[in-house]
Design a protein around this motif. Structure first.
Motif, PDB file in Angstrom:
ATOM      1  N   UNK A 147       0.662  -0.924   0.187  1.00 43.61           N
ATOM      2  CA  UNK A 147      -0.268  -0.237   0.346  1.00 43.61           C
ATOM      3  C   UNK A 147       0.595   1.008  -0.084  1.00 43.61           C
ATOM      4  N   UNK A 148       2.210   1.405   0.785  1.00 47.45           N
ATOM      5  CA  UNK A 148       2.423   2.470   0.665  1.00 47.45           C
ATOM      6  C   UNK A 148       4.671   1.890   0.466  1.00 47.45           C
ATOM      7  N   UNK A 149       4.950   3.328  -0.235  1.00 45.52           N
ATOM      8  CA  UNK A 149       5.820   3.076  -1.112  1.00 45.52           C
ATOM      9  C   UNK A 149       6.911   3.357   0.101  1.00 45.52           C
ATOM     10  N   UNK A 150       8.212   3.759  -0.212  1.00 47.62           N
ATOM     11  CA  UNK A 150       9.202   3.601   1.029  1.00 47.62           C
ATOM     12  C   UNK A 150       9.301   5.939   1.168  1.00 47.62           C
ATOM     13  N   UNK A 151       8.806   6.137   0.395  1.00 51.95           N
ATOM     14  CA  UNK A 151       8.996   7.615   0.088  1.00 51.95           C
ATOM     15  C   UNK A 151       7.599   7.869   0.890  1.00 51.95           C
ATOM     16  N   UNK A 152       6.253   7.537   1.002  1.00 50.63           N
ATOM     17  CA  UNK A 152       4.783   7.215   0.985  1.00 50.63           C
ATOM     18  C   UNK A 152       5.561   7.515   2.432  1.00 50.63           C
ATOM     19  N   UNK A 153       6.226   5.911   3.680  1.00 44.99           N
ATOM     20  CA  UNK A 153       6.728   6.037   5.028  1.00 44.99           C
ATOM     21  C   UNK A 153       7.399   7.123   5.870  1.00 44.99           C
ATOM     22  N   UNK A 154       8.419   6.851   4.394  1.00 44.82           N
ATOM     23  CA  UNK A 154      10.020   7.889   4.929  1.00 44.82           C
ATOM     24  C   UNK A 154       9.186   9.560   5.566  1.00 44.82           C
ATOM     25  N   UNK A 186      -1.224   1.139  11.981  1.00 41.43           N
ATOM     26  CA  UNK A 186       0.549   1.711  12.207  1.00 41.43           C
ATOM     27  C   UNK A 186       1.361   0.889  11.519  1.00 41.43           C
ATOM     28  N   UNK A 187       0.577  -0.847  11.699  1.00 46.19           N
ATOM     29  CA  UNK A 187       1.798  -1.678  10.860  1.00 46.19           C
ATOM     30  C   UNK A 187       2.065  -1.504   9.629  1.00 46.19           C
ATOM     31  N   UNK A 188       1.067  -0.896   8.949  1.00 41.65           N
ATOM     32  CA  UNK A 188       1.483  -0.827   7.360  1.00 41.65           C
ATOM     33  C   UNK A 188       2.227  -0.115   6.593  1.00 41.65           C
ATOM     34  N   UNK A 189       2.087   1.236   7.499  1.00 39.14           N
ATOM     35  CA  UNK A 189       2.848   2.793   7.214  1.00 39.14           C
ATOM     36  C   UNK A 189       4.470   1.983   8.059  1.00 39.14           C
ATOM     37  N   UNK A 190       4.750   1.270   8.629  1.00 39.11           N
ATOM     38  CA  UNK A 190       6.535   0.907   8.857  1.00 39.11           C
ATOM     39  C   UNK A 190       6.552   0.056   7.477  1.00 39.11           C
ATOM     40  N   UNK A 191       5.784  -1.295   7.501  1.00 37.93           N
ATOM     41  CA  UNK A 191       6.057  -2.300   6.772  1.00 37.93           C
ATOM     42  C   UNK A 191       5.746  -2.024   5.128  1.00 37.93           C
ATOM     43  N   UNK A 192       4.980  -0.904   4.523  1.00 36.09           N
ATOM     44  CA  UNK A 192       4.711  -0.774   3.477  1.00 36.09           C
ATOM     45  C   UNK A 192       3.378  -1.502   3.295  1.00 36.09           C
ATOM     46  N   UNK A 193       2.927  -2.942   3.562  1.00 37.92           N
ATOM     47  CA  UNK A 193       1.940  -4.129   3.499  1.00 37.92           C
ATOM     48  C   UNK A 193       1.382  -3.848   4.176  1.00 37.92           C
ATOM     49  N   UNK A 194      -0.138  -3.364   3.585  1.00 36.03           N
ATOM     50  CA  UNK A 194      -1.596  -3.957   4.427  1.00 36.03           C
ATOM     51  C   UNK A 194      -2.230  -5.209   3.811  1.00 36.03           C
ATOM     52  N   UNK A 195      -3.507  -5.459   5.277  1.00 36.89           N
ATOM     53  CA  UNK A 195      -3.435  -6.291   4.559  1.00 36.89           C
ATOM     54  C   UNK A 195      -4.878  -5.713   4.934  1.00 36.89           C
TER      55      UNK A 195
END
Length: 953
Positions: free
Chosen positions: A742-749, A930-939
């Motif tokens: 769901x979230x690319x590296x730049x999105x998370x940073x 919150x976990x998805x914004x750390x790893x980028x993967x979302x269920x």
């Protein structure tokens, strides 16, 4: 025909010069040349009594015009002497070699170095004749001295008298623009009035100043001339002689002996002697020709000690211990403010100081550095200090090179001195605000590296505010003229001293000035230190005027003390005398006995007038560790700007002091009872437009912000409790899930950097807003961190904007208008009902559409409203106050921008709470978002409907 007839004429002897025509012609030519030489040389020797001996040889050569020609490059200039000017010059009585002592023979060699020592003679004033008013020698006439005639022999005394602040003393502004009170004739020393000096009635029946009456009371501190010139001319010796004791002049003026007043102090040097016949000039101290002998009396430029004659408690001699003047009239400067201008260390001044032994700094740093009063309060046309007036300078000039020469200045020294603006001063409007400010000598930016926001502080604070944190002299706090003591003096209260300054051994403690807005020469107001003096006095008559000292004494006193009527009513301890608190008439009933005595003496009607006068403090400057360097001194709840300032220990007649206001001081605040019968003043600079971060806040902004923050916090807490109860009841959805990046590296940073910056900005902003709650944190350090985080936020937001625009992902923030209302209602229904029933999310979440409509609208408001407002106000608070003051002020300045910035900060704090909570409601588990914004993967939930609608995160 022969060219010359060689026949001898009859009657001419052989050998006569006339016998030969050529010889006659030669003789005629010789006579012409001789006569020409006579007319050329004659001026040189016409004044044989003036030009004598070897000086003639000097003049014979140096009179040649060739000595006037400019020298060749690298050569010394030749000296040309104009004869007519030379024989009239002041130095004509001196021999050439008196000054040119390095020339031992005439003619001299050409390469001799020419050095002239002017200082050896001009260090002292030349001999002079003492003259009377007719210009005759006083030794011959026996008349009183006229300093105007004496000094006028070399100086333009007419110009000096006509251009003297001290001589005029405000007389030129008498009766202008109406009168603030009927008993006030003008704004200055002459004709003005204040409750501290409390001069007796000097107005005549027409309301005009009576010069003789005024001189008798206040002439001691006036040089003469100006409005009293007909009675006492200007006394140059008061300031320009080394005579220190002028009390004889004061006594003569008080007695009305105006003619001899200026002369009497000369008796100290035996220039004037007293005999049965009267005053006579002592011939023993005069040289032949009527000149005063060298050494009898020195003529010099005024120094600090001279200024002390009138201003008092001023010293330029660090080696001489200080002693406090016991007579308040002899220390008016200190009486009003407590300032003592002296180079002495505080802990070793000779005064009875209650200070720590470590207080080894000077009472005044400028006096300690050898600066005299006249170095700052200099004559306005002194070429040493001259600066041209940019307002009157032609626009095409950036510098005006025209200056007075020193000789021109000595001829016509302007006795108008550089000054600021003071209450009850000399009222010289032309010279007001001509005093150089601190930044004329000091580069504030170079010495304040530790201070953030230089320009902001310099524009809001006078240098004195931090550099005069304490005054180490006794200052008047209140003066009560509604009753007098047994000596006819008012009841005085002092601050900065334990006891009465007139009593030897009184312990001087010093005091902290009150800080009030003061107008400076630029026209703006800055915070500056003051001493405020409260006063009470009786008014009588129509039109009203203060009851004079004489009238008070006649009504309230008898030969051995207070009137029996007063003793009978006010003598509490029964000792037959009124002392101490017995003279504190706190109520109207206690004042009635005084009122009755005044009325019995014929003074009616009677009222009590009050005043609260702020006197500016500009001396007693300290530096280094002794100056205020702690930001919290101003920027917190207990700011010194809000400190209560004692006004009086009791209220005469129970009447609060009031003030008509002073145009150059914007004193606002309130008077509060101190609990012991006294009164304190609590200043409020915010009413004058000053907003001090950390000290000031807009109450309703904080209340609204707190309600918003805690309202959101309470709402999400109740919502979370409802979810918890629903979960315990089994109302839990079990959707089919699929894993999506769901979230690319730049999105998370970007997200975590922005989240961290916003959180820390809120926390540091809270410290800045309420520093008294966080005393353990360094205030300037927090400000620096807050500013750095602000730039991190701005840069991160700008990069995110570029990224989303370039990648096209910016469209995820804009909701599809088709079916928007329905989607909003569906999302609202889910948050208010569906989530408690275990229902699935109403909208499908995908990588391309990961925001539900409520999130989209919220983020649009933040990006387009809250964030720009916060960035603009933050930049204006950081840069605008210093770099763009006009634009900054046009936006309302700190009083507007700071509250707006604070309110938006509260809004961001509320948003953070809401955002974090809704993240727990966006996934299949509370921590999934919150976990998805750390790893980028979302269920995400798998739904049968097409994933065309945006859904929440």
């Amino acid at each position: 025909m022969a060219l010359f007839d060689t026949t001898r004429p009859k009657g001419r002897r052989e050998g006569s010069v006339f016998a030969r025509p050529m010889a006659g012609v030669l003789l005629f030519q010789f006579l012409v040349l001789a006569s020409s030489l006579f007319f050329i040389v004659e001026p040189v020797f016409a004044e044989k009594a003036v030009i004598q001996g070897d000086d003639r040889k000097c003049v014979m050569c140096h009179r040649r015009l060739s000595f006037k020609e400019p020298p060749a490059p690298g050569e010394e200039r030749k000296v040309h002497i104009a004869i007519d000017e030379y024989i009239q010059a002041d130095h004509v009585e001196l021999r050439c070699q008196s000054c040119h002592s390095d020339i031992q023979r005439v003619p001299h060699r050409q390469d001799i170095p020419h050095t002239v020592d002017c200082v050896s003679c001009h260090r002292r004033h030349p001999e002079f004749m003492m003259r009377d008013g007719e210009g005759e020698s006083v030794l011959e006439s026996g008349q009183p001295l006229s300093t105007v005639a004496t000094c006028g022999h070399c100086h333009d005394t007419d110009f000096i008298v006509a251009n003297s602040d001290h001589a005029d003393s405000g007389a030129s502004h008498l009766y202008e623009n109406g009168r603030p009170h009927p008993w006030v004739a003008g704004p200055g020393f002459y004709g003005g009035w204040d409750a501290i000096r409390y001069p007796s009635d000097f107005l005549d029946e027409s309301g005009n100043v009576d010069p003789a009456a005024w001189l008798k009371v206040l002439g001691e501190h006036h040089p003469g001339g100006g409005p009293v010139n007909e009675l006492v001319e200007m006394n140059c010796l008061m300031c320009h002689s080394n005579i220190e004791d002028h009390s004889a002049r004061a006594d003569a003026l008080a007695a009305g002996n105006f003619a001899w007043a200026n002369s009497l102090p000369l008796a100290e040097r035996d220039i004037l002697t007293k005999s049965e016949e009267g005053w006579a000039w002592n011939p023993e101290v005069f040289a032949e020709g009527g000149h005063l002998k060298v050494g009898v009396m020195g003529i010099e430029t005024p120094d600090t000690e001279v200024c002390a004659q009138c201003h008092g408690q001023v010293s330029g001699q660090a080696g001489v211990p200080l002693s406090l003047e016991t007579d308040p009239d002899q220390r008016p400067f200190t009486e009003k403010t407590g300032q003592i201008v002296a180079p002495h260390p505080v802990n070793a001044s000779g005064l009875n100081m209650a200070v720590e032994e470590s207080r080894d700094h000077p009472l005044d740093i400028h006096a300690n550095r050898g600066i005299d009063c006249t170095n700052c309060h200099h004559s306005l046309n002194n070429p040493v200090y001259y600066r041209d007036d940019s307002e009157n300078r032609p626009g095409h000039l950036v510098f005006d090179p025209r200056r007075l020469t020193h000789s021109q200045y000595l001829d016509r020294p302007l006795h108008r001195f550089a000054k600021g603006h003071s209450i009850n001063g000399l009222a010289d409007e032309a010279g007001e605000d001509s005093l150089r400010r601190c930044d004329s000598c000091h580069d504030g930016s170079a010495g304040h590296d530790w201070l953030p926001y230089h320009e902001a502080h310099f524009s809001a604070l006078a240098c004195e505010t931090c550099h005069i944190p304490q005054v180490f002299g006794p200052a008047l706090q209140a003066i009560d003229w509604t009753i007098v003591d047994a000596d006819g003096e008012p009841i005085r209260q002092y601050r900065g001293i334990e006891g009465d300054p007139a009593v030897e051994g009184a312990l001087i403690e010093g005091y902290t000035p009150v800080v009030l807005p003061r107008r400076f020469d630029e026209g703006d107001f800055r915070l500056a230190p003051f001493n405020a003096v409260a006063s009470w006095f009786w008014l009588t008559g129509e039109p009203a005027r203060p009851v004079s000292r004489v009238e008070l004494a006649e009504a309230l006193l008898v030969e051995d003390g207070h009137h029996p009527d007063l003793i009978a009513e006010l003598d509490v301890d029964g000792d037959g005398a009124l002392t101490g608190s017995e003279l504190h008439l706190d109520t109207e009933d206690e004042q009635k006995v005084v009122r009755a005595r005044l009325a019995a003496s014929g003074l009616e009607p009677l009222t009590v007038e009050t005043d609260l006068t702020p006197y500016s403090i500009n001396h007693n400057v300290v530096t280094g560790e002794w100056a205020i360097r702690e930001c919290r001194s101003c920027h917190e709840k207990d700011s010194m700007l809000l400190a209560a300032f004692p006004v009086t220990s009791y209220l005469p007649g129970g009447q609060l002091p009031t003030s008509d206001g002073y145009i150059d001081v914007d004193a606002k605040g309130e008077l509060v009872a101190s609990g012991d019968g006294g009164l304190v003043g609590v200043p409020d600079v915010s009413q004058s437009g000053f907003y001090v971060v950390g000290m000031n806040s807009v109450w309703w902004v904080d209340i609204a912000g707190l309600l918003m923050f805690f309202g959101v916090l309470a709402g999400v807490s109740l919502h979370a409790l409802g979810r918890y109860i629903a979960h315990k009841r089994g109302n839990v959805a079990h959707p089919e899930l699929k894993r999506v990046y769901m979230y690319d590296t730049y999105d998370r940073l970007w997200h975590w950097l922005q989240a961290g910056a916003i959180t820390l900005l809120i926390l540091t902003g809270l410290v800045i807003h309420k520093p008294h709650l966080f005393g353990f944190v360094s205030f300037p350090w927090v400000i620096d961190i807050h500013n750095i985080l602000g730039f991190v936020l701005i840069i991160n937001a700008a990069l995110a904007l570029f990224y989303t625009v370039a990648s096209g992902t910016i469209k995820r923030f804009f909701p599809d208008p088709r079916g928007l209302v329905g989607r909003i209602l569906a999302q609202q229904a889910y948050y208010t009902k569906g989530i408690f029933k275990g229902e699935l999310h109403p909208l499908q979440k995908t990588k391309e559409n990961r925001l539900n409509p409520l999130q989209q609208l919220t983020y649009l408001a933040i990006i387009n409203v809250l964030l720009p407002v916060q960035v603009i106000t933050g930049i204006m608070l950081y840069w605008g106050i210093q770099e763009w003051p006009i634009f900054f002020s046009s936006l309302g300045g700190l009083p507007v921008l700071a509250p707006v910035h604070t309110f938006v900060a509260w809004a961001f704090a509320a948003f953070v709470v809401m955002h974090v909570y809704l993240t727990t409601a966006g996934g299949h588990t509370p921590m999934a978002g919150i976990k998805s914004m750390v790893t980028g993967w979302d269920d995400v939930e798998v739904r049968p409907e097409p994933a065309t609608q945006p859904e929440q995160d």
